[in-house]
Write an enzyme that holds these catalytic residues in place. Structure first.
Site, short mmCIF file in Angstrom:
data_model
loop_
_atom_site.label_atom_id
_atom_site.label_comp_id
_atom_site.label_asym_id
_atom_site.label_seq_id
_atom_site.Cartn_x
_atom_site.Cartn_y
_atom_site.Cartn_z
CG HIS A 86 6.14 5.70 16.63
ND1 HIS A 86 6.06 6.45 17.78
CD2 HIS A 86 5.32 4.63 16.83
CE1 HIS A 86 5.22 5.88 18.62
NE2 HIS A 86 4.77 4.77 18.09
CB CYS A 117 5.27 1.44 18.67
SG CYS A 117 3.94 1.06 17.50
#
Length: 265
Positions: free
Chosen positions: A163, A171
């Site tokens: 992202h 992430c």
């Protein structure tokens, strides 16, 4: 001049706001934080700051002779903080661009359990259902952790993303500019018929020299498995289909009817 002055004031205020909200032990991009703060009061200026100085994706693609919608392949390298986007041309894949990873979390080695703060390693696949154009982190796609291999080894976790907005708790966080290109390429490939976009995640570039230097590491045997898939792509320039056989990754001729393929979620 008034617009420039107004922008400057907003940048200063937003930078101060951004500094105040940095979480301990997490590296963030001041520029992305600033743009987000500005977007709350002046979305038009924020858009200019986010995309203004970079070439449009269409121009980058045209410059290198690629088209938006071509089959795509993504490779991630933790140690090098690099995400590569490869696009298909004439039956093989060619490198389109390498984007800097703003941050990932944990250390070299796979993700084991929910909440361990690790960013995963292995072979993943992204389908349309894993895209999130309205992410709180600008744009995102779900990596697909845990995959078939992870589940075979009892690993747990969820919502592990690639992202924007330089903040990571498991992430792979890109800059907003980076994820804008990457997301659009992945989405276009899927919408034009690619069933899933493979995403291969490695701790580092899997050279003999590097693996030799890491021979005593606790994850050395696991990384040797990952290298099989890495070497196949290096040799053929075609992403190998990954499967799991008896708790191990397998590719090509080693995949039997008893194996379970790694697929999009």
């Amino acid at each position: 001049m008034r617009r420039l002055f107004f922008t400057f004031v907003l940048v200063v205020i937003a930078a101060l706001v951004g500094v105040a909200v940095v979480r301990p032990n997490l590296r963030q991009s001041a520029s992305d934080r600033t743009i987000r703060a500005i977007a709350r009061v002046a979305p038009g200026i924020a858009a200019d700051l986010r995309h203004g100085s970079d070439k449009p994706l269409a121009a980058k693609l045209e410059e290198k002779g690629f088209r938006l919608g071509a089959p795509a392949f993504v490779r991630i390298f933790k140690e090098e903080n690099a995400l590569e986007v490869w696009l298909s041309r004439n039956g093989t894949y060619e490198l389109f661009a390498t984007y800097p990873i703003c941050t990932w979390s944990g250390t070299l080695g796979p993700k084991i359990a929910e909440g361990d703060g690790q960013s995963p390693e292995g072979f993943y696949a992204v389908g349309l259902n894993q895209l999130n154009p309205n992410s709180a982190y600008y744009r995102a796609f779900n990596l697909g952790f845990p995959n078939t291999y992870d589940r075979a080894h009892g690993r747990t976790g969820s919502l592990v993303m690639v992202h924007g907005d330089c903040l990571s708790i498991g992430c792979y966080a890109m800059t907003d500019r980076g994820i804008d290109d990457i997301y659009r390429i992945v989405e276009a490939a899927l919408r034009e018929g690619q069933r899933e976009v493979p995403v291969h995640v490695f701790p580092f570039r899997m050279t003999s020299e590097k693996l030799g230097a890491m021979a005593g590491h606790r994850w050395a045997a696991h990384w040797a498995e990952l290298r099989e898939g890495y070497d196949l792509f290096e040799a053929t320039r075609t992403p190998p289909l990954a499967a799991v056989c008896g708790g191990r990754y397998a590719f090509g001729a080693a995949v039997s009817s008893q194996c379970q393929r790694v697929t999009a979620q």
